[in-house]
Each structure stands twice: as C-alpha cells, then as structure tokens.
Design an enzyme around this catalytic site. Structure first.
Site, PDB file in Angstrom:
ATOM      1  N   ASP A 174      14.711  -0.120   2.109  1.00 53.40           N
ATOM      2  CA  ASP A 174      15.333  -0.280   3.424  1.00 53.40           C
ATOM      3  C   ASP A 174      16.424  -1.350   3.279  1.00 53.40           C
ATOM      4  O   ASP A 174      17.516  -1.052   2.794  1.00 53.40           O
ATOM      5  CB  ASP A 174      14.214  -0.686   4.392  1.00 53.40           C
ATOM      6  N   LYS A 223       0.808  -1.196   0.000  1.00 53.41           N
ATOM      7  CA  LYS A 223       0.000   0.000   0.000  1.00 53.41           C
ATOM      8  C   LYS A 223       0.853   1.262   0.000  1.00 53.41           C
ATOM      9  O   LYS A 223       0.444   2.302  -0.477  1.00 53.41           O
ATOM     10  CB  LYS A 223      -0.909   0.013   1.248  1.00 53.41           C
ATOM     11  N   GLY A 224       2.043   1.173   0.575  1.00 57.08           N
ATOM     12  CA  GLY A 224       2.845   2.373   0.836  1.00 57.08           C
ATOM     13  C   GLY A 224       3.107   3.266  -0.362  1.00 57.08           C
ATOM     14  O   GLY A 224       3.234   4.478  -0.226  1.00 57.08           O
ATOM     15  N   VAL A 259      10.191   5.800   9.744  1.00 51.02           N
ATOM     16  CA  VAL A 259       9.456   7.008   9.326  1.00 51.02           C
ATOM     17  C   VAL A 259       8.017   6.680   8.950  1.00 51.02           C
ATOM     18  O   VAL A 259       7.706   5.568   8.538  1.00 51.02           O
ATOM     19  CB  VAL A 259      10.170   7.708   8.149  1.00 51.02           C
TER      20      VAL A 259
HETATM   21  P1  5GP Z   1      12.952  -3.635   2.488  1.00 53.43           P
HETATM   22  O1  5GP Z   1      12.510  -4.931   1.864  1.00 53.43           O
HETATM   23  O2  5GP Z   1      13.713  -2.742   1.533  1.00 53.43           O
HETATM   24  O3  5GP Z   1      13.669  -3.853   3.776  1.00 53.43           O
HETATM   25  O4  5GP Z   1      11.657  -2.904   2.966  1.00 53.43           O
HETATM   26  C1  5GP Z   1      10.780  -2.300   2.157  1.00 53.43           C
HETATM   27  C2  5GP Z   1       9.450  -2.091   2.846  1.00 53.43           C
HETATM   28  O5  5GP Z   1       9.546  -2.021   4.277  1.00 53.43           O
HETATM   29  C3  5GP Z   1       8.893  -0.755   2.416  1.00 53.43           C
HETATM   30  O6  5GP Z   1       8.147  -0.888   1.236  1.00 53.43           O
HETATM   31  C4  5GP Z   1       8.042  -0.360   3.597  1.00 53.43           C
HETATM   32  O7  5GP Z   1       6.772  -0.913   3.461  1.00 53.43           O
HETATM   33  C5  5GP Z   1       8.748  -0.986   4.776  1.00 53.43           C
HETATM   34  N1  5GP Z   1       9.596   0.016   5.465  1.00 53.43           N
HETATM   35  C6  5GP Z   1      10.944   0.083   5.462  1.00 53.43           C
HETATM   36  N2  5GP Z   1      11.388   1.116   6.193  1.00 53.43           N
HETATM   37  C7  5GP Z   1      10.273   1.735   6.663  1.00 53.43           C
HETATM   38  C8  5GP Z   1      10.071   2.894   7.485  1.00 53.43           C
HETATM   39  O8  5GP Z   1      10.979   3.592   7.948  1.00 53.43           O
HETATM   40  N3  5GP Z   1       8.754   3.219   7.740  1.00 53.43           N
HETATM   41  C9  5GP Z   1       7.699   2.484   7.273  1.00 53.43           C
HETATM   42  N4  5GP Z   1       6.475   2.910   7.580  1.00 53.43           N
HETATM   43  N5  5GP Z   1       7.875   1.398   6.495  1.00 53.43           N
HETATM   44  C10 5GP Z   1       9.142   1.032   6.195  1.00 53.43           C
END
Ligand code: 5GP
Length: 185
Positions: free
Chosen positions: A108, A48-49, A158
């Site tokens: 992330d 959703k983000g 965040v």
């Molecule tokens: P990754 O697979 O790159 O670790 O994470 C991606 C997903 O983790 C993002 O699409 C998001 O949904 C969630 N995410 C990562 N960091 C944050 C953050 O600081 N805040 C929020 N609300 N979601 C995050």
C-alpha cells in the site's frame, strides 16, 4: 464491531476473482522457479495477511525452498496504516548463505516493506527481493517496487485472500471491496 453477521453483508463487489488470483500465483511461481534454480532460497511470509498467498505460492514453486514466517503489526486504525511497524515474531535462521524473498499480501504505502527490507538487508542475505499478491501503487509514500509484482488494484480497502477487516474475512477465495457500511459498525 458485530462479527457474527452473514459473511456477504461485509462484502462489496469482487475486485479480483479466485481464477485471476490463481493465474497470477502460477505466473509468479514459474518466474521464481526459473530465477532461483540451483540457488539456496528461503521465502519469508509476513503474517498474518500473507499466509494464504504463501501457501498457494510455495506449492506452485518447483525447486527446493525453505520457508519461514515473521509477524508484524502496524499501528493505526483498522483501515489505515501509519507506517510504524512492530515486529511481533522474528525468524531464527541466519540469512547470510541464502537468497531471500519476502512474501506479502499487499503493498500500500510501501512503509512496511521498506522497514522489513532494511531489517533483512542488515543480515546480509545473498539477495533480497519482494513478492506481493496485490499492489496499490497509487498509494505509495516511498519509492518501493516488488520484483515479483502481483495484481495491481485501485485505491480501495480490500478483504479476502488473507486480507482482513478487524481480524475477519481472511478466509475468502476472492478479493472483495469491503462494504463501507460495516466500517466502525
Ligand atoms: P503499507 O505499509 O504498504 O502501507 O501496508 C501494508 C499492510 O497494510 C499490508 O500488509 C496489509 O496488512 C495492510 N493493508 C494495506 N492495504 C490494505 C487493504 O486494502 N486491505 C487490508 N485488509 N489490508 C491492507
């Protein structure tokens, strides 16, 4: 968690203001407009983000562009992902005659996009790139870069501008650091 408090009680400081976000959105859209002129382009938003960024980005792109959405959920607690991604909604158009840009809220660890890149690559698009509103490169567990890199932020959890905490706070114009006092409240 109590989801009925005054919205300001969930929030720490503003990390990126709406003005800075909109400036970056315009920059990224201008670059995409230039790079894909005369090409068949589809933007795939990650729900959703990614929905807020996607809505702003597409309206600043000045060439014809198709759009679609996928939905993923990553397993893990509400403020940490563990890299296992579940596809909840797929797209239903073939990609073999299109240039593809995946539009994400934040990178992330990079595990979600690594998974999505592999999945879409197997459908043989003409090209495949990533556009992300925000980026936390210090947290990367895999070697992954967005060709259209958004605003680089430090290692903080965040919320706002599409990003949630336990399903809420996506509806804020600015990007905030989550007030740690609300975690697991
Ligand atoms: P990754 O697979 O790159 O670790 O994470 C991606 C997903 O983790 C993002 O699409 C998001 O949904 C969630 N995410 C990562 N960091 C944050 C953050 O600081 N805040 C929020 N609300 N979601 C995050």
């Amino acid at each position: 968690m109590d989801k009925t408090m005054d919205i300001n009680e969930y929030l720490g400081e503003v990390l990126v203001s709406r003005e800075e976000i909109q400036k970056k959105v315009k920059e990224l859209a201008a670059q995409i407009t230039e790079d894909y002129r005369g090409k068949k382009l589809i933007l795939i938003g990650v729900l959703k983000g990614g929905f807020v960024f996607m809505a702003d980005l597409v309206r600043e792109i000045k060439i014809p562009v198709e759009m679609d959405f996928i939905a993923v959920s990553s397993y893990g607690s509400s403020t940490k992902t563990c890299g296992v991604v579940r596809l909840l909604k797929d797209i239903d158009v073939p990609l073999n005659d299109k240039h593809v840009i995946i539009v994400e809220d934040i990178i992330d660890t990079g595990l979600t996009l690594t998974y999505l890149k592999e999945m879409f690559s197997s459908r043989n698009p003409l090209s495949l790139k990533i556009c992300s509103a925000f980026d936390k490169p210090s947290r990367r567990l895999v070697d992954l870069k967005a060709e259209y890199q958004g605003i680089v932020i430090p290692d903080k959890y965040v919320v706002g501008y599409g990003l949630d905490y336990d399903g809420i706070l996506r509806n804020l114009h600015d990007l905030y650091i989550l007030n740690e006092k609300v975690i697991d409240k």
